[in-house]
Design a protein around this motif. Structure first.
Motif: not given
Ligand code: NAD
Length: 432
Positions: A117-120, A127-129, A147-153, A198-200
């Motif tokens: 489950v990837a959080n964009k 929040t991952g926790d 996982v944390s998968l931030p978006e930069f678009l 790390k996720r954080r």
């Protein structure tokens, strides 16, 4: 790979289209049924350069599907991407997590096999926790990692940015999850520039980046104010500064203040989060306060250009928060219009793409024109509020003939100042 994307907005849709183009089997899920119905019927729901063509291509090949049924989108997925909104809380301005938490609860029941489950969505640290805990509570037997998968678009360049990412940040707490995300972006090869943290840290990188960019905009805007008083030209100053690779040339364009769906909300969320940890963020706090004030100052500049005129008519060019998008969320143009409407003025506006989204926000408080020349008709001043390239090639003689008085307040420095002055305009830009 099989990918489910929850949230089919400005991030979810371009991401879904992009991943389908990379060869994955993508199902886009949204709670708004009309949106899904439109997408299923082949009607794109937002404007992004180059998106429509890829949307049609991948929908036709069956690589890209749409549903409002969570089960259909999530079951059998290797990766489920969260791309729902995290809007600012109306009072505290912290990120409102209700959509992320609701989506986590809804998806949990439908996970099958090992799923990442990837959080964009842009979310507070931890929040991952929280998402992990929700899924575990709803479905204790589920086999998953968050996982944390931030978006930069950048809106307006979403398709370009998807295929040419500066970096892909992955906050994974297990190697297994990191490898799944590696496989997701494997078609990019070397181009992927992946950084595993790390996720954080990953959750923090997104806020730290946006707050930094917002500060850079605020900085050049204050320099523009200084240049206006000192006789320097902010463009020459920015050009000179930008040649220093430590500073960089980007984000040194002065304007009416930053806006949009990200910078205002992310700077506020960062400041709120830091307060919670008892950490002072003085630069970010100042940036937020001064950027808010700048919109009102910009409205005052426009009003000043109509001084002495009773019930002046103002022509506005641009409603979107920037060129290349139809997104008007926290658009400086909308905030300047709101400030102008506190006075006795009438406004006629034109935007190449954002008329419909703007109408949802200001309705009939202003009038809408079919093009820039119609907006200018009989107006006492023309205000350029969004940097649409289309406005650069306006026929200034035609604009002058349409206006009641030849005055331009160009808050994006978009028009050619010397040409405007040659044509006899009273032209006011920013920082020069
Ligand atoms: P958006 O409002 O355009 O889209 C969010 C979508 O999620 C909506 O269509 C909504 O109906 C849907 N949704 C909400 N709850 C749902 C649920 N439980 N199930 C299914 N669908 C649901 O938002 P956006 O601009 O795409 O932003 C999404 C996230 O990405 C935000 O956290 C934002 O901060 C972040 N982000 C946005 C941008 C950008 O340029 N817009 C860039 C980077 C990061």
């Amino acid at each position: 790979m099989k990918v489910g994307i929850i949230g089919t907005g400005y991030v979810g849709l371009p991401t879904g289209v992009g991943l389908a183009e990379l060869g994955h089997d993508v199902v886009c899920i949204d709670a708004v049924e009309e949106k899904i119905a439109a997408l299923k019927a082949g009607k794109i729901t937002l404007f992004e350069e180059g998106l429509e063509e890829l949307f049609h291509k991948n929908a036709a090949s069956g690589k890209l599907r749409f549903t409002s049924d969570m089960k259909e989108g999530v079951q059998n997925a290797d990766v489920v991407i969260l791309a729902v909104g995290t809007p600012p809380h109306p009072v505290t301005k912290e990120a409102d997590m209700r959509y992320v938490h609701a989506a986590a609860r809804e998806l949990a029941l439908h996970l099958t096999g090992y799923t990442v489950v990837a959080n964009k969505s842009t979310v507070p640290v931890g929040t991952g926790d929280a998402v992990e805990k929700i899924i575990r509570e709803v479905n204790p037997a589920a086999d998953f990692d968050v996982v944390s998968l931030p978006e930069f678009l950048r809106e307006g360049f979403a398709v370009h940015d998807f295929f040419n990412p500066d970096r892909i940040i992955v906050g994974a707490n297990t190697e297994k999850a990191a490898n799944v995300i590696k496989a997701l972006y494997a078609p990019f090869g070397e181009k992927a520039h992946m950084l595993f943290v790390k996720r954080r840290s990953s959750e923090t990188i997104k806020y730290a980046s946006n707050a930094f960019l917002a500060m850079k905009i605020h900085y050049i805007n204050e320099m523009a104010n200084f240049c206006e008083k000192s006789g320097a030209d902010v463009y020459e100053v920015a050009q000179g500064m930008g040649l220093d690779t430590r500073i960089g040339a980007k984000f040194l364009n002065p304007g009416p203040g930053y806006g949009g769906s990200c910078f205002p909300k992310d700077t506020n969320a960062m400041a709120y989060m830091a307060k919670g940890y008892g950490v002072e963020m003085s630069l970010i706090e100042t940036t937020i306060r001064k950027n808010d004030a700048r919109k009102v100052e910009m409205a005052e500049r426009i009003l000043k250009a109509t001084e002495g005129i009773e019930n002046p008519k103002i022509a506005v060019l641009g409603l979107a928060f920037k060129g290349g998008t139809d997104d008007c969320r926290e658009s400086p143009a909308m905030e300047i219009i709101a400030a102008l409407l506190k006075h006795k003025v009438s406004i006629t506006a034109y935007d190449p793409k954002a008329m419909d989204t703007a109408k949802k926000l200001v309705g009939d408080q202003i009038e809408y024109a079919a093009d820039a020349y119609e907006a200018a008709k009989g107006a006492d001043v023309l205000a350029v509020l969004t940097e649409w390239v289309d406005f650069k090639s306006l026929d200034l003689a035609k604009i002058k003939a349409a206006l009641k008085s030849p005055k331009i307040v160009d808050l994006r420095n978009l028009l050619d100042k010397s040409e405007a002055e040659q044509q006899g305009f009273d032209y006011q830009g920013i920082g020069r």
